[in-house]
Design an enzyme around this catalytic site. Structure first.
Site, mmCIF file in Angstrom:
data_model
loop_
_atom_site.group_PDB
_atom_site.id
_atom_site.type_symbol
_atom_site.label_atom_id
_atom_site.label_comp_id
_atom_site.label_asym_id
_atom_site.label_seq_id
_atom_site.Cartn_x
_atom_site.Cartn_y
_atom_site.Cartn_z
ATOM 1 N N ARG A 59 -10.512 12.534 0.714
ATOM 2 C CA ARG A 59 -11.820 12.097 0.220
ATOM 3 C C ARG A 59 -12.641 11.396 1.288
ATOM 4 O O ARG A 59 -13.803 11.713 1.495
ATOM 5 C CB ARG A 59 -11.627 11.159 -0.956
ATOM 6 C CG ARG A 59 -12.926 10.498 -1.360
ATOM 7 C CD ARG A 59 -12.824 9.910 -2.692
ATOM 8 N NE ARG A 59 -12.186 10.872 -3.577
ATOM 9 C CZ ARG A 59 -11.818 10.608 -4.809
ATOM 10 N NH1 ARG A 59 -12.039 9.397 -5.293
ATOM 11 N NH2 ARG A 59 -11.255 11.522 -5.545
ATOM 12 N N THR A 60 -12.048 10.413 1.944
ATOM 13 C CA THR A 60 -12.773 9.685 2.977
ATOM 14 C C THR A 60 -13.169 10.633 4.112
ATOM 15 O O THR A 60 -14.289 10.587 4.627
ATOM 16 C CB THR A 60 -11.905 8.536 3.519
ATOM 17 O OG1 THR A 60 -11.572 7.666 2.433
ATOM 18 C CG2 THR A 60 -12.634 7.746 4.579
ATOM 19 N N LYS A 89 4.903 12.509 20.510
ATOM 20 C CA LYS A 89 5.621 12.525 21.795
ATOM 21 C C LYS A 89 5.615 11.156 22.465
ATOM 22 O O LYS A 89 6.007 11.019 23.612
ATOM 23 C CB LYS A 89 4.986 13.565 22.730
ATOM 24 C CG LYS A 89 5.106 14.991 22.216
ATOM 25 C CD LYS A 89 4.482 15.974 23.195
ATOM 26 C CE LYS A 89 4.372 17.357 22.565
ATOM 27 N NZ LYS A 89 3.353 18.189 23.200
ATOM 28 N N ARG A 110 -8.699 7.017 10.960
ATOM 29 C CA ARG A 110 -7.891 6.435 9.892
ATOM 30 C C ARG A 110 -6.493 6.253 10.436
ATOM 31 O O ARG A 110 -5.919 7.203 10.986
ATOM 32 C CB ARG A 110 -7.840 7.407 8.710
ATOM 33 C CG ARG A 110 -6.919 6.983 7.600
ATOM 34 C CD ARG A 110 -7.649 6.082 6.649
ATOM 35 N NE ARG A 110 -7.068 6.048 5.343
ATOM 36 C CZ ARG A 110 -7.780 5.840 4.231
ATOM 37 N NH1 ARG A 110 -9.091 5.677 4.288
ATOM 38 N NH2 ARG A 110 -7.201 5.774 3.075
ATOM 39 N N HIS A 138 -11.469 -1.524 5.896
ATOM 40 C CA HIS A 138 -12.034 -0.231 5.530
ATOM 41 C C HIS A 138 -13.534 -0.495 5.356
ATOM 42 O O HIS A 138 -14.061 -0.460 4.255
ATOM 43 C CB HIS A 138 -11.400 0.263 4.236
ATOM 44 C CG HIS A 138 -11.720 1.687 3.889
ATOM 45 N ND1 HIS A 138 -12.450 2.516 4.715
ATOM 46 C CD2 HIS A 138 -11.424 2.437 2.799
ATOM 47 C CE1 HIS A 138 -12.569 3.703 4.147
ATOM 48 N NE2 HIS A 138 -11.954 3.683 2.992
#
Lengths: 312, 312, 312
Positions: A59-60, A89, A110, A138
């Site tokens: 959604r974001t 890695k 994110r 956020h």
């Protein structure tokens, strides 16, 4: 846009009242243009946004990508950077960020670890927008929440706002509390079971900024007196035994009956996704604003992308 | 395009003969433009398609996304919405759909549960296209199959068509049978092992619409008499013991020798992917149309996107 | 661009000196345009690149996708084609490639099996670019490595180059060795633990092309005499016991102290991601070119896409 002084959007604390106004006025402009003459539809043409999602949040991600595309920009994207990328890695976030600087004009990140976006921003020559970093911040969610209130009431002054549910672990209510201190005569009521009370740091911050607040445990008692109910989901995992959860969850459901006790001009918000805490019968009530709130996320993200990339 | 009356594309049953003609003529136009003057190359500029795939299907997704890009639109996409999205947190499909309405201009949805696309369409203010919902429908596949027949024979009237393989569980042959009733003098031969026979509902539907059909078990006997062989894969899992599978699978392979017994003007179709049921030696035979058929999917999807989004 | 005779980019061996010059001059032009008048920003408008990654490599994928977008093209992409696509149903790479021919104008393919890109190119009517095929080739990495050297020294003639680390399994050093034979008076020093020595086939190839080379085990001894150190990571898995790895790894770290012993005009390269083999203190040394090297990947990939798609 000389007033927009930020190079990156990392945390709510970067925004004072003046910056909030710049962002909100720009969001208004985005909304008007999108349903109007679409003069801004190519304003970010040729610009590339990198969606770096170290944990999935469709959604974001869609909200940011739609915002970029609506302004004519384009997108490179990964749904699960942690599993797929060079991070597996052992590469440092700093190296990943420097590499991305060569491929994109803005990074939307994110991450599962708090502080990641700030760390990336230290290294990055291009704007970084924090799209959620674990237990941290956020900020675009906080901005769209605040924008929804301001937009509904032509400002936020003089409002009484109830935050309901899991206030201890809920990132959104913490950030929104912070932003509310930028407005005059706001009053906050925290409504939660004892195990999910708002943490002391936010309460202390409100005290320092002279924002009155109190705590309640019963949504029914509070609903009639407030201008805004900000619902959040109570997660089962927070409770030691299932019975406590059942009792608690029932008390924090905003049933159609409870909605009827609210002021006619009040609004109901929710960061979504919801599960049971707002029954879908409430959706058609004019006070329900949670879908509009999600939609506002688009305008806020368009505004931020525009402000960050159109500076020079 | 006043004739295109649909708001969503959910199931084959929505299409009568008139609508089929509108879609097919538009597909013709898309094809001509793509290899011609590219006048439609920006016709969906500024529009956003959301690819919401709750189960992965790279080919179908690419076909839709290519269609959208060829018309100048742009795309937001998720390969695995079920695992990644708010659905994992218990969000309803209705909520997800409403949120998507704010981010996109058209939704292409692939879902594992039958009825999902119809459910989304009930709520959605923007067009929903069903890209396959479990055991349910896959209408764009049915349209591209029908288009391939019509395009190969300048219509479908008077044709004898064999459907071969797993007719019981094969979604494509069921939908194609349905669409074939819209054309005159069509005759269908169902060729399958007894465990994979076409279900009674389709046979009854054909009877009601006066479409003659019969059942056979041997492809060799049928190949010489038909205008079109529509091959499908027989899945091992359908059989109780492996020997039965081996016997059955061998009988439903379209070998080069069998192809030689077909009419010169006949065509061979397959929804792809294929495994062994059509050996690759057949690919160069002029009757082999399965790659063209896949390509036709692009024109059909361009046509649908164009018709749905260019209405107003 | 009459000089660019390739239809596909599959392996380093396709490039002779003349082709390298064409690619590098085009990469120069891309770089200049990107920071200049952006006249090429729409040169691939309307063209679609399919990113087919059968194993994930976010960085390489982003580099190609950014290149395509910078030239005005668009992209359809899958991060994990092996798991998601029809390949899981047993479809051949040949069939997948033919299908993709209908959806895109160029295919960028990453595959886990050597020879896959070549196999796809045999079937494909549109250009295929190999973005790494297992233990096989990764030609765009080789080109960007070579371009970085040529760009740093205005040519590669007369240079002494050390390749350090895991030379046995490292795809990049093998390909770069090959390309270096196209330049005059180059000398190569292979610096590795005995278990990771460069394979005999490359040494024989260098001999046939009169390129002098020698082997060393100690980076400290070699650092002061070379114009370029190409570092690679030594993987723990190569060693039978952990102590050997610790000893080896320590000897192949390019510490700031070792950098101080290098010539002032020398350069340090690394294909990235790095772990410990170059400490981040080295990043600010003007000899460190590994981030520029990654950035050069963008120009090289823009150049290849441009040359392949703008031929006609």
């Amino acid at each position: 846009m000389a007033d927009f002084t930020l190079d990156h959007v990392i945390e709510s604390q970067q925004f004072d009242r003046n910056l909030l106004e710049v962002v909100f006025r720009t969001a208004d402009r985005m909304k008007a243009d999108l349903y109007g003459e679409r003069r801004l539809a190519k304003s970010l043409e040729g610009r590339i946004m990198a969606s770096l999602f170290y944990e999935p949040s469709t959604r974001t991600r869609f909200s940011f990508e739609s915002a970029m595309l609506r302004l004519g920009g384009s997108v490179i994207t990964t749904e699960n950077a942690r599993e797929f990328s060079s991070a597996a890695k052992g590469e440092s976030l700093a190296d990943s960020t420097r590499i991305m600087n060569g491929y994109a004009d803005v990074i939307v990140m994110r991450h599962n670890e708090a502080g990641s976006a700030a760390h990336a921003a230290e290294i990055s020559c291009i704007p970084v927008i924090n799209a959620g970093d674990g237990a941290g911040q956020h900020p675009t969610q906080a901005l769209l929440d605040m924008y929804t209130i301001v937009d509904s009431f032509s400002g936020a002054g003089g409002l009484k706002i109830a935050m309901v549910g899991d206030l201890r672990y809920g990132r959104t209510v913490r950030s929104l509390s912070y932003l509310l201190t930028k407005y005059e005569d706001v009053e906050i009521i925290f409504v939660s079971p004892p195990v999910c009370k708002m943490e002391g740091d936010i309460k202390a911050y409100l005290d320092r900024n002279n924002v009155p607040w109190r705590e309640e445990t019963d949504l029914a008692a509070v609903a009639p007196e407030v201008d805004c109910i900000y619902m959040t989901r109570i997660q089962k995992e927070r409770f030691h035994n299932p019975e406590d959860y059942q009792t608690a969850a029932g008390k924090y459901i905003l049933s159609p009956q409870r909605v009827q006790t609210m002021k006619p001009g009040a609004i109901i918000m929710h960061p979504l996704p919801r599960v049971d805490e707002i029954p879908k019968e409430v959706d058609d009530d004019p006070r329900a604003r949670y879908f509009q709130q999600a939609q506002n996320g688009l305008y806020i993200r368009m505004a931020l992308l525009y402000l960050l990339l159109k500076k020079e």
